[in-house]
Design an enzyme around this catalytic site. Structure first.
Site, mmCIF file in Angstrom:
data_model
loop_
_atom_site.group_PDB
_atom_site.id
_atom_site.type_symbol
_atom_site.label_atom_id
_atom_site.label_comp_id
_atom_site.label_asym_id
_atom_site.label_seq_id
_atom_site.Cartn_x
_atom_site.Cartn_y
_atom_site.Cartn_z
ATOM 1 N N ASP A 162 32.458 -20.688 24.604
ATOM 2 C CA ASP A 162 33.066 -21.901 24.712
ATOM 3 C C ASP A 162 33.105 -23.287 24.741
ATOM 4 O OD1 ASP A 162 30.855 -22.483 26.392
ATOM 5 O OD2 ASP A 162 31.770 -23.685 27.635
ATOM 6 N N ASP A 184 28.488 -29.964 28.930
ATOM 7 C CA ASP A 184 27.611 -29.263 29.804
ATOM 8 C C ASP A 184 26.636 -29.891 29.242
ATOM 9 O OD1 ASP A 184 29.782 -27.447 28.920
ATOM 10 O OD2 ASP A 184 28.325 -26.007 28.804
#
Length: 306
Positions: free
Chosen positions: A67, A208
């Site tokens: 992603d 992240d």
């Protein structure tokens, strides 16, 4: 068009939704266009946003989860299709060089544009120029990940009333800014006499990660912090198990760091109401909070006087 703005191309996390594309963020910074984490569909999102491929000067990947990078093949090939004349620099974790090679040459195409690879291996500056300094810090995720920070050097802003009083006009203003002092009417006028400090602007991009020292260092005092808030805090245990932050944790970082504007993004598809992220963040951060949406444009806030 603002000289400095964030063009949000996608805001989903692992899976895109009907309303959110995979990640993608273009930071317009004067003549630079930094494309962060182009996920699947980024090439098309650029079209929807009205951004030409020639606006991209750097591609900055935080890590090699799909992603955050599956849009690389389309973007790279579009640079050549459009015959982009300037070199584009690609920064990415050096440990994933084999992944970048596969993304860069995912299919056959006529390579015309110049793409320079500058992998990132350690914390510190990765590029400097008229735009300032681009640096990275290591994050805490199941795969190697780095966050990015852009810092403009401090400068001076001229004070018109003091320039007029000192008799400094026209081209003499530029000479004074360049040389630090000039002679006017038989006396020396120094730059400090007719100007005031102008703090440089700063921007940080944190994807992240769990909470770690790198997050705090990247966020420290920035004018705009773009940060993942994949989960809401009731799911904090789940967030930590997958190496992510909650909206509350992102906001707590912003509060501790003295951030100007907080931009939340990278939302799990499990949540339907984006306002819940803003509400959770507002409980601990009293500055401006933006819940990013696809194709949103967010101006970099004005310089703060520190």
């Amino acid at each position: 068009m603002p000289a400095r703005e964030l063009v949000v191309l996608g805001t989903a996390s692992q899976a895109p939704t009907r309303h959110r594309s995979h990640n993608g963020y273009l930071l317009r910074w004067d003549r630079e266009g930094l494309l962060f984490d182009p996920g699947e569909g980024t090439q098309r999102q650029l079209l929807f946003a009205g951004v030409a491929s020639s606006a991209v000067t750097r591609i900055c990947l935080t890590h090699f989860h799909g992603d955050h990078c599956l849009g690389v093949p389309g973007v790279v090939q579009r640079l050549s299709l459009d015959k982009v004349a300037h070199p584009v620099v690609a920064h990415y974790p050096a440990s994933g060089a084999h992944w970048f090679a596969r993304l860069r040459y995912a299919t056959a195409f006529h390579e015309v544009a110049e793409l320079r690879e500058e992998p990132v291996a350690d914390d510190g500056p990765v590029a400097t120029g008229a735009f300032g300094t681009l640096s990275v810090r290591r994050l805490d995720h199941p795969v190697e990940s780095f966050g990015y920070r852009l810092d403009e050097p401090d400068g001076r802003r001229m004070l018109p009333e003091r320039l007029a009083a000192a008799g400094v006009t026209g081209p003499a203003v530029s000479r004074l800014a360049r040389d630090g002092s000039i002679e006017v009417g038989g006396r020396t006028v120094r730059l400090d006499d007719v100007s005031a400090p102008r703090p440089g602007q700063s921007f940080a991009f944190v994807m992240d990660t769990r909470l770690c020292a790198g997050v705090e260092e990247l966020a420290a005092g920035v004018d705009m912090l773009v940060i993942e808030s994949t989960f809401l805090h009731p799911d904090a245990d789940l967030a930590h198990s997958f190496g992510h932050l909650t909206a509350r944790e992102a906001a707590e970082v912003a509060a501790r760091a003295g951030v100007g504007t907080l931009v939340l993004t990278h939302f799990s598809q499990r949540y339907r109401d984006p306002l819940a992220f803003a509400a959770e963040a507002a409980e601990v951060f009293d500055g401006p909070v933006v819940v990013a949406a696809d194709l949103m444009r967010i101006p970099v806030p004005p310089r703060r006087r520190r």
